[in-house]
Design a protein around this motif. Structure first.
Motif, PDB file in Angstrom:
ATOM      1  N   ILE A 198       2.961  14.053  -0.437  1.00  0.00           N
ATOM      2  CA  ILE A 198       3.537  13.643   1.090  1.00  0.00           C
ATOM      3  C   ILE A 198       3.283  12.207   0.867  1.00  0.00           C
ATOM      4  CG2 ILE A 198       3.122  13.889   3.499  1.00  0.00           C
ATOM      5  CD1 ILE A 198       1.893  16.775   2.672  1.00  0.00           C
ATOM      6  N   GLU A 199       4.365  11.413   1.262  1.00  0.00           N
ATOM      7  CA  GLU A 199       4.176   9.915   1.437  1.00  0.00           C
ATOM      8  C   GLU A 199       4.951   9.373   2.671  1.00  0.00           C
ATOM      9  OE1 GLU A 199       5.382   5.811  -1.128  1.00  0.00           O
ATOM     10  OE2 GLU A 199       5.722   7.885  -1.947  1.00  0.00           O
ATOM     11  N   GLY A 200       4.133   8.532   3.504  1.00  0.00           N
ATOM     12  CA  GLY A 200       4.558   8.299   4.824  1.00  0.00           C
ATOM     13  C   GLY A 200       4.371   6.705   4.642  1.00  0.00           C
ATOM     14  N   LYS A 201       4.469   6.196   5.858  1.00  0.00           N
ATOM     15  CA  LYS A 201       4.318   4.736   6.329  1.00  0.00           C
ATOM     16  C   LYS A 201       2.806   4.300   6.732  1.00  0.00           C
ATOM     17  CE  LYS A 201       8.970   3.941   6.975  1.00  0.00           C
ATOM     18  NZ  LYS A 201       9.304   3.729   5.425  1.00  0.00           N
ATOM     19  N   GLN A 203      -8.174  19.463   2.143  1.00  0.00           N
ATOM     20  CA  GLN A 203      -7.200  20.175   0.972  1.00  0.00           C
ATOM     21  C   GLN A 203      -6.559  19.233   0.045  1.00  0.00           C
ATOM     22  OE1 GLN A 203      -5.241  23.447   3.732  1.00  0.00           O
ATOM     23  NE2 GLN A 203      -5.557  24.649   1.658  1.00  0.00           N
ATOM     24  N   SER A 204      -6.427  18.161   0.611  1.00  0.00           N
ATOM     25  CA  SER A 204      -5.490  16.899   0.073  1.00  0.00           C
ATOM     26  C   SER A 204      -6.446  16.356  -0.822  1.00  0.00           C
ATOM     27  CB  SER A 204      -4.652  16.200   0.902  1.00  0.00           C
ATOM     28  OG  SER A 204      -5.572  15.232   1.768  1.00  0.00           O
ATOM     29  N   THR A 205      -5.515  15.550  -1.738  1.00  0.00           N
ATOM     30  CA  THR A 205      -6.241  14.629  -2.745  1.00  0.00           C
ATOM     31  C   THR A 205      -5.017  13.454  -2.840  1.00  0.00           C
ATOM     32  OG1 THR A 205      -7.308  14.043  -4.906  1.00  0.00           O
ATOM     33  CG2 THR A 205      -5.472  15.761  -4.820  1.00  0.00           C
ATOM     34  N   SER A 206      -5.917  12.263  -3.192  1.00  0.00           N
ATOM     35  CA  SER A 206      -4.976  11.162  -3.511  1.00  0.00           C
ATOM     36  C   SER A 206      -5.157  10.635  -4.884  1.00  0.00           C
ATOM     37  CB  SER A 206      -4.988   9.940  -2.774  1.00  0.00           C
ATOM     38  OG  SER A 206      -4.535  10.359  -1.169  1.00  0.00           O
ATOM     39  N   THR A 259       0.805  -1.117   0.085  1.00  0.00           N
ATOM     40  CA  THR A 259       0.046   0.166  -0.057  1.00  0.00           C
ATOM     41  C   THR A 259       0.622   1.260   0.032  1.00  0.00           C
ATOM     42  OG1 THR A 259      -1.733  -1.145   1.284  1.00  0.00           O
ATOM     43  CG2 THR A 259      -1.651   1.413   1.440  1.00  0.00           C
ATOM     44  N   GLU A 260       0.703   2.227  -0.765  1.00  0.00           N
ATOM     45  CA  GLU A 260       1.405   3.603  -0.909  1.00  0.00           C
ATOM     46  C   GLU A 260       0.322   4.521  -0.124  1.00  0.00           C
ATOM     47  OE1 GLU A 260       3.498   5.798  -4.441  1.00  0.00           O
ATOM     48  OE2 GLU A 260       1.252   5.745  -4.658  1.00  0.00           O
ATOM     49  N   PHE A 261       1.067   5.111   0.797  1.00  0.00           N
ATOM     50  CA  PHE A 261       0.337   6.071   1.351  1.00  0.00           C
ATOM     51  C   PHE A 261       0.814   7.413   1.256  1.00  0.00           C
ATOM     52  CE2 PHE A 261       0.535   2.243   4.231  1.00  0.00           C
ATOM     53  CZ  PHE A 261      -0.827   1.909   4.659  1.00  0.00           C
ATOM     54  N   GLU A 262      -0.086   8.174   0.293  1.00  0.00           N
ATOM     55  CA  GLU A 262       0.466   9.272  -0.054  1.00  0.00           C
ATOM     56  C   GLU A 262      -0.856  10.024  -0.265  1.00  0.00           C
ATOM     57  OE1 GLU A 262       3.262   9.076  -3.640  1.00  0.00           O
ATOM     58  OE2 GLU A 262       1.312   9.648  -4.621  1.00  0.00           O
ATOM     59  N   ALA A 263      -0.561  11.616  -0.310  1.00  0.00           N
ATOM     60  CA  ALA A 263      -1.486  12.526  -0.745  1.00  0.00           C
ATOM     61  C   ALA A 263      -1.075  13.722  -1.383  1.00  0.00           C
ATOM     62  CB  ALA A 263      -2.180  13.057   0.821  1.00  0.00           C
ATOM     63  N   LYS A 264      -1.824  14.600  -2.069  1.00  0.00           N
ATOM     64  CA  LYS A 264      -1.156  15.646  -2.993  1.00  0.00           C
ATOM     65  C   LYS A 264      -1.964  16.917  -2.356  1.00  0.00           C
ATOM     66  CE  LYS A 264      -0.491  13.253  -7.256  1.00  0.00           C
ATOM     67  NZ  LYS A 264      -0.898  11.751  -6.811  1.00  0.00           N
TER      68      LYS A 264
END
Length: 178
Positions: free
Chosen positions: A130-133, A151-154, A3-8
């Motif tokens: 932004i990418e985390g664990k 305000q974020s989107t993935s 799984t990639e944990f990421e938001a823009k």
């Protein structure tokens, strides 16, 4: 697949974000130009593709599967390869035809083991990635940087371009103007 944990965060003010990162003690990792080829599966799979990407120092081939547009909605399987051009040729010999070639510029930071990237793509405003664990880690960093989670989107890059009324799939070569 992992799984990639990421938001823009789209349409950022780059100077303000860099000032905030500096104030928080983020470590600048570098600035790189990335280039990539994107391939469809044969037969084509909905919301899945293959990406070959290099920044000149690291080259990877990745299978991406979008399950939903949440922070944890992307699955990926990535391996390192040592030659961008030979891997592209290898994929072509296997019958994969690149549906597009893309370039972007990236400024990379690390803060609390979280990757923070400022991405510049042709024809659209810069955005933060932004990418985390974990989902919690990503949301915490969004807030720490002064943004609301709302305000974020993935969404993926193709969907980002759609927000600016650009069909990325119709662009065979996406490059910066010389």
């Amino acid at each position: 697949m992992q799984t990639e944990f990421e938001a823009k965060i789209l349409g950022i003010n780059v100077d303000k974000v860099i000032s905030k990162l500096t104030a928080l003690g983020a470590k600048k990792v570098g600035e790189k130009m990335q280039k990539r080829f994107v391939y469809d599966f044969k037969p084509k799979r909905k919301n899945s593709w293959i990406r070959l990407r290099t920044d000149g120092a690291k080259t990877t081939i990745t299978i991406k599967e979008i399950q939903n547009d949440n922070i944890d909605g992307t699955k990926e399987l990535e391996i390192s390869v040592n030659d961008f051009e030979k891997t592209h040729l290898f994929l072509q010999k296997l019958g994969f035809i690149a549906k597009g070639y893309q370039e972007n510029k990236r400024i990379s930071y690390i803060l609390n083991h979280i990757e923070i990237e400022i991405d510049f793509w042709p024809q659209i405003p810069p955005y933060l990635e932004i990418e985390g664990k974990s989902k919690k880690q990503v949301e915490m960093m969004i807030k720490k940087l002064g943004f609301a989670v709302s305000q974020s989107t993935s969404i993926n890059t193709t969907e980002v371009y759609k927000k600016y009324e650009i069909d990325l799939n119709s662009i065979k070569e996406l490059k910066f103007a010389p």
